[in-house]
Write a protein that holds these residues in place. Structure first.
Motif, mmCIF file in Angstrom:
data_model
loop_
_atom_site.group_PDB
_atom_site.id
_atom_site.type_symbol
_atom_site.label_atom_id
_atom_site.label_comp_id
_atom_site.label_asym_id
_atom_site.label_seq_id
_atom_site.Cartn_x
_atom_site.Cartn_y
_atom_site.Cartn_z
ATOM 1 N N GLU A 29 0.812 -1.219 0.000
ATOM 2 C CA GLU A 29 0.000 0.000 0.000
ATOM 3 C C GLU A 29 0.844 1.267 0.000
ATOM 4 O OE1 GLU A 29 -3.323 0.164 -0.516
ATOM 5 O OE2 GLU A 29 -2.971 -1.954 -0.923
ATOM 6 N N SER A 30 2.158 1.127 0.140
ATOM 7 C CA SER A 30 3.027 2.299 -0.001
ATOM 8 C C SER A 30 3.061 2.786 -1.441
ATOM 9 C CB SER A 30 4.452 1.962 0.450
ATOM 10 O OG SER A 30 5.044 1.006 -0.429
ATOM 11 N N GLY A 31 2.632 1.913 -2.358
ATOM 12 C CA GLY A 31 2.669 2.256 -3.773
ATOM 13 C C GLY A 31 4.007 1.994 -4.432
ATOM 14 N N ASN A 32 4.958 1.424 -3.666
ATOM 15 C CA ASN A 32 6.261 1.090 -4.235
ATOM 16 C C ASN A 32 6.761 -0.201 -3.583
ATOM 17 O OD1 ASN A 32 7.600 1.810 -1.722
ATOM 18 N ND2 ASN A 32 7.303 3.955 -2.323
ATOM 19 N N LEU A 33 7.983 -0.584 -3.894
ATOM 20 C CA LEU A 33 8.535 -1.850 -3.396
ATOM 21 C C LEU A 33 9.366 -1.669 -2.133
ATOM 22 C CD1 LEU A 33 9.553 -3.428 -6.831
ATOM 23 C CD2 LEU A 33 7.626 -4.080 -5.362
ATOM 24 N N SER A 34 9.091 -0.594 -1.391
ATOM 25 C CA SER A 34 9.816 -0.327 -0.160
ATOM 26 C C SER A 34 9.737 -1.526 0.780
ATOM 27 C CB SER A 34 9.220 0.909 0.518
ATOM 28 O OG SER A 34 9.831 1.153 1.759
ATOM 29 N N GLY A 35 10.907 -1.943 1.272
ATOM 30 C CA GLY A 35 10.964 -3.077 2.180
ATOM 31 C C GLY A 35 11.234 -4.397 1.508
ATOM 32 N N TRP A 36 11.120 -4.438 0.179
ATOM 33 C CA TRP A 36 11.285 -5.680 -0.571
ATOM 34 C C TRP A 36 12.524 -5.602 -1.455
ATOM 35 C CZ3 TRP A 36 8.193 -9.836 0.262
ATOM 36 C CH2 TRP A 36 7.016 -9.607 0.978
ATOM 37 N N SER A 37 13.164 -6.725 -1.655
ATOM 38 C CA SER A 37 14.266 -6.850 -2.607
ATOM 39 C C SER A 37 13.735 -7.640 -3.795
ATOM 40 C CB SER A 37 15.445 -7.571 -1.958
ATOM 41 O OG SER A 37 16.488 -7.761 -2.881
ATOM 42 N N CYS A 38 13.617 -6.985 -4.949
ATOM 43 C CA CYS A 38 12.908 -7.567 -6.089
ATOM 44 C C CYS A 38 13.773 -7.577 -7.343
ATOM 45 C CB CYS A 38 11.624 -6.783 -6.383
ATOM 46 S SG CYS A 38 10.443 -6.766 -5.016
ATOM 47 N N ASP A 39 13.494 -8.531 -8.219
ATOM 48 C CA ASP A 39 14.184 -8.580 -9.507
ATOM 49 C C ASP A 39 13.889 -7.306 -10.283
ATOM 50 O OD1 ASP A 39 13.657 -12.158 -10.145
ATOM 51 O OD2 ASP A 39 15.050 -11.088 -8.835
ATOM 52 N N PRO A 40 14.914 -6.586 -10.700
ATOM 53 C CA PRO A 40 14.688 -5.312 -11.390
ATOM 54 C C PRO A 40 14.073 -5.509 -12.769
ATOM 55 C CG PRO A 40 17.013 -5.896 -11.456
ATOM 56 C CD PRO A 40 16.352 -6.895 -10.552
ATOM 57 N N GLY A 41 13.188 -4.584 -13.141
ATOM 58 C CA GLY A 41 12.629 -4.577 -14.486
ATOM 59 C C GLY A 41 11.454 -5.499 -14.707
ATOM 60 N N THR A 72 12.243 -15.073 -12.974
ATOM 61 C CA THR A 72 11.027 -15.495 -12.279
ATOM 62 C C THR A 72 10.281 -14.338 -11.637
ATOM 63 O OG1 THR A 72 12.252 -15.927 -10.226
ATOM 64 C CG2 THR A 72 12.006 -17.765 -11.782
ATOM 65 N N ALA A 73 10.790 -13.109 -11.763
ATOM 66 C CA ALA A 73 10.141 -11.926 -11.179
ATOM 67 C C ALA A 73 9.938 -12.131 -9.673
ATOM 68 C CB ALA A 73 8.834 -11.627 -11.884
ATOM 69 N N GLN A 74 11.027 -12.341 -8.980
ATOM 70 C CA GLN A 74 10.968 -12.643 -7.549
ATOM 71 C C GLN A 74 11.063 -11.391 -6.696
ATOM 72 O OE1 GLN A 74 12.957 -16.049 -5.151
ATOM 73 N NE2 GLN A 74 14.480 -14.412 -5.146
ATOM 74 N N CYS A 75 10.291 -11.377 -5.598
ATOM 75 C CA CYS A 75 10.461 -10.412 -4.526
ATOM 76 C C CYS A 75 10.669 -11.178 -3.233
ATOM 77 C CB CYS A 75 9.233 -9.514 -4.388
ATOM 78 S SG CYS A 75 9.140 -8.183 -5.613
ATOM 79 N N LYS A 76 11.580 -10.676 -2.398
ATOM 80 C CA LYS A 76 11.843 -11.351 -1.132
ATOM 81 C C LYS A 76 12.084 -10.311 -0.046
ATOM 82 C CE LYS A 76 16.754 -11.998 -2.251
ATOM 83 N NZ LYS A 76 17.836 -12.996 -2.436
ATOM 84 N N GLN A 77 11.930 -10.752 1.184
ATOM 85 C CA GLN A 77 12.155 -9.874 2.322
ATOM 86 C C GLN A 77 12.756 -10.696 3.459
ATOM 87 O OE1 GLN A 77 9.419 -7.235 5.334
ATOM 88 N NE2 GLN A 77 9.029 -6.932 3.132
#
Length: 531
Positions: A39-51, A76-81
């Motif tokens: 809900e922040s509207g961005n990927l703040s807090g997450w480490s994600c595959d760029p692009g 694989t378009a991964q996001c992790k935390q």
């Protein structure tokens, strides 16, 4: 192979740096993830595959935003935390997902996936329990190669809090407190067991601790024929300088002394067992981009083998260690430096130690069987350059290769020789993947470039030892179905193999430690099946 990295703190968010969430202690259960609803509207807090990952509107399950991952053909378009957790504590990770072949899980532990959600959101859930010394966990969500965009929302990690440990350096520099001789004399080893015998291979967590607990070398049961020390890792990705540092007492209180460890290795060898150094793993990216790195690899691996009196080497290159350059289209004549230099290094080691040198490999399916469909970046440069990248290494070393045990886990769907996709977790996957190795296959569909079959005595099936050990665990009943089909052509289900291979070498487990954690179920099943 994956192992959980030791890291920082626990609950009540204070800062987010590169996907690592620093937390303050709490005494009650709560939510561990930062911005699990995006809900922040961005990927703040997450480490994600760029692009390939972004936060979007119009696809949310709740609120206004959701994660959109578009794997295409290149990832694989991964996001992790990564979050702080308490030792010996149960946690639950869940996510609402929409799309095809969407995966969630915890690095080094449980995972689950869905082949498709029918256009609606579906909840995926995994539970896991942390180890005695574990203070962090990394959770992830991703899609799969060449699949359409997936969406994820309302990700949640719940459980109680825990103490705040001292910070761990993000990228510690390995040290070698006692440099061994520059040009050691190769250690003689006894001959390898007869290739016709069945073998049980297991990785022993020797340089780190995770939720499975530490196992002393002397306590490894006699059923394990090949014991791979996990892991030797490079001082930097491209240095080629491999170091093997044993687990420190602070992390592994039960760790034996170096003298006891060496004595236990010698005792195993006296029983006819083989003890190898495994290079790489999830965190040990190795890219031999130069001849200098190649030579450093040969020298440093030799020192490890001779220092500890080992029988050989296991190559467990994962991640981005191996990839193919543009124009490198023929696995029989590779041109990419990281591939050419690895082949040269392994041949040099084999020549140095002679015929008794044990060489094994543990690639993921993406680097081997996916080569049936895709090889390298492809004619338009649009494919993932890692696709099939192990094939030239296996092919060049096939005369020297003791065992290939592809990891039939942590995998997406892979097309078999029946031109159908097969999914991990059941006998069908192991039958189809192993049939490809023992039958051979045209690389990228090119019938003029066929990867030849390996000998059955060179092939073992790689599996997680238990449900906590990796994504794609297979029940022992399903393992036995796969073995029945491959060795006796009985109970093959809907897949027709291209042969029968009673000399199939055996099974590999990640890992000895995880099998002990599971009351030795994997080992006991192997012993019961092969006698």
């Amino acid at each position: 192979m994956r192992h959980l990295v030791a890291a920082t703190a626990t609950l009540a968010c204070t800062a987010v740096l590169g996907g690592l969430v620093a937390l303050a202690p709490t005494a009650h259960a709560g939510e561990f993830l930062a911005d699990g609803g995006f809900e922040s509207g961005n990927l703040s807090g997450w480490s994600c595959d760029p692009g390939t990952t972004q936060v979007v509107t119009g696809q949310a399950r709740s609120g206004s935003h959701a994660l959109a991952g578009s794997p295409g053909g290149t990832g694989t378009a991964q996001c992790k935390q990564t979050v702080g957790v308490a030792p010996n504590t149960a946690y639950t990770f869940s996510a609402q997902v929409k799309g095809s072949y969407v995966y969630i899980g915890v690095d080094g532990g449980a995972g689950t996936w869905t082949p498709g959600t029918g256009g609606a959101y579906q909840q995926l859930t995994v539970s896991f329990t942390t180890g005695a010394n574990q203070t962090s966990a990394t959770v992830y969500v991703h899609g799969w190669y060449a699949q359409p965009t997936y969406y994820a929302d309302d990700l949640s990690l719940t459980g109680p809090g825990g103490p705040t440990p001292s910070p761990t350096p993000t990228d510690p520099t390995p040290t070698d407190p006692t440099p061994p001789p520059t040009d050691p004399t190769p250690t003689p080893t006894p001959a390898d067991p007869a290739p016709s015998s069945h073998a049980l291979v297991g990785y022993l967590h020797s340089s780190f601790a995770n939720g499975s607990g530490y196992v002393r070398m002397a306590d490894v049961p006699a059923s394990w024929d090949y014991i791979d020390l996990a892991f030797g890792e490079p001082t930097s990705t491209t240095s080629g300088d491999i170091r093997f540092d044993r687990c420190p007492v602070a992390e592994c209180p039960a760790v034996e002394s170096d003298a006891e460890f060496k004595a236990a290795i010698r005792a195993k060898q006296a029983q006819g067992k083989k003890v190898l150094i495994s290079i790489g793993g999830q965190n040990g990216q190795v890219q031999l981009t130069t001849t200098a790195a190649r030579d450093a690899f040969v020298g440093s691996v030799s020192r490890i083998i001779d220092t500890w009196g080992l029988d050989g080497l296991d190559i467990d290159f994962e991640g981005h260690s191996l990839s193919l350059g543009a124009g490198d289209t023929d696995f029989r004549n590779p041109t990419t430096p990281v591939v050419v230099n690895l082949i040269s290094a392994l041949k040099t080691l084999k020549a140095r130690y002679g015929s008794a040198f044990v060489l094994t490999m543990a690639p993921e399916t993406f680097f081997v069987q996916l080569g049936y469909q895709f090889y390298g970046p492809g004619p338009n440069g649009a494919q993932d350059p890692r696709a099939g990248a192990y094939l030239p290494v296996i092919h060049a070393l096939r005369a020297d290769l003791t065992l290939l045990h592809v990891q039939d886990y942590n995998s997406g769907p892979i097309m078999g020789l029946d031109n159908q996709y097969h999914q991990m977790g059941g006998a069908d996957f192991h039958i189809a993947m192993t049939d490809m190795l023992l039958t051979g296959f045209p690389v990228a569909g090119n019938t003029s470039r066929v990867f030849p079959p390996l000998a059955p005595s060179q092939v073992a099936i790689g599996l997680p030892a238990g449900s906590n050990a990796g994504n794609g665990w297979t029940s022992q009943a399903e393992v036995n179905k796969a073995l029945d089909c491959l060795t006796r052509k009985v109970g093959c289900g809907g897949y027709t193999t291209h042969g029968t291979w009673p000399a199939l070498r055996g099974l590999m487990a990640w890992s000895v430690n995880w099998d002990k954690f599971g009351n030795w179920e994997f080992q006991r099943n192997f012993d019961g099946y092969f006698g």
